[in-house]
Design an enzyme around this catalytic site. Structure first.
Site, PDB file in Angstrom:
ATOM      1  N   HIS A  57       0.859  -6.954  -2.864  1.00  0.00           N
ATOM      2  CA  HIS A  57       1.525  -5.819  -2.225  1.00  0.00           C
ATOM      3  C   HIS A  57       0.504  -5.055  -1.389  1.00  0.00           C
ATOM      4  CE1 HIS A  57       5.088  -5.425  -5.269  1.00  0.00           C
ATOM      5  NE2 HIS A  57       4.896  -6.674  -4.868  1.00  0.00           N
ATOM      6  N   GLU A  59      -0.373  -1.986  -1.323  1.00  0.00           N
ATOM      7  CA  GLU A  59      -1.214  -1.082  -2.094  1.00  0.00           C
ATOM      8  C   GLU A  59      -2.349  -1.827  -2.793  1.00  0.00           C
ATOM      9  OE1 GLU A  59       2.164  -1.443  -2.153  1.00  0.00           O
ATOM     10  OE2 GLU A  59       3.069   0.293  -3.139  1.00  0.00           O
ATOM     11  N   CYS A  87       5.854   0.429  -6.567  1.00  0.00           N
ATOM     12  CA  CYS A  87       6.515  -0.150  -7.729  1.00  0.00           C
ATOM     13  C   CYS A  87       5.652   0.117  -8.969  1.00  0.00           C
ATOM     14  CB  CYS A  87       6.710  -1.651  -7.526  1.00  0.00           C
ATOM     15  SG  CYS A  87       5.157  -2.603  -7.540  1.00  0.00           S
ATOM     16  N   CYS A  90       2.076  -1.497  -8.827  1.00  0.00           N
ATOM     17  CA  CYS A  90       1.147  -0.783  -7.941  1.00  0.00           C
ATOM     18  C   CYS A  90       0.782   0.585  -8.505  1.00  0.00           C
ATOM     19  CB  CYS A  90       1.747  -0.664  -6.548  1.00  0.00           C
ATOM     20  SG  CYS A  90       1.888  -2.278  -5.720  1.00  0.00           S
TER      21      CYS A  90
END
Length: 162
Positions: A57, A59, A87, A90
């Site tokens: 992701h 992040e 999410c 993360c």
């Protein structure tokens, strides 16, 4: 507009530029920027599809790059700007990194872990607490996501009609 709000908008613009790179790569357009003392130390964009990595992701990519740049897996005093509400995976990584602040754009009603579905940052039993700010440039961040998914649906309809 306060100086902090202006700075937040500027860094969110950089995160949006990273999200655009993700979009152009066929990834869900999410971008992230890590800042320390007003200086960008790392950027990242979504790459799970192309890298075959469910943890890639935006992040996580930005946190990994920041840790390498700063030579520490802990990122005290750092702020992370991301175009979509993080999410749970993360958010957990952000807490482990000891970020000072997380700033996100669009809310994520399906997997958001900053209040939309759950708020991991307000769990008192956790040993680190990160300041959280949501809704920074939310309309622009959401518009990029909506455009991506509209284009994806149109492409699927086009393929089905052939």
């Amino acid at each position: 507009m306060t100086q902090q709000m202006s700075a937040d908008a500027g860094f969110m613009q950089l995160a949006l530029a990273q999200a655009q790179i993700a979009r152009e790569s066929g990834e869900v357009p999410v971008g992230a920027v890590v800042v320390k003392d007003g200086v960008v130390v790392a950027v990242g964009y979504n790459r799970p599809i192309g890298s075959h990595d469910p943890t890639a992701h935006a992040e996580i990519m930005a946190l990994r790059a920041a840790a390498r740049t700063l030579g520490n897996y802990r990122l005290p005093g750092c702020e992370l700007y991301v175009t979509l509400e993080p999410c749970a995976m993360c958010a957990g990584a952000m807490m482990h990194a000891r970020l000072a602040r997380v700033i996100y754009g669009a809310a994520d009603p399906k997997t958001g872990a900053c209040g939309s579905v759950v708020n991991l940052f307000e769990q008192e039993k956790l040993n680190h607490h990160t300041d959280l700010w949501g809704g920074v440039m939310a309309e622009q961040c959401a518009a990029l996501l909506k455009l991506f998914f509209a284009e994806r649906r149109a492409a699927i309809r086009s393929e089905a009609g052939q």
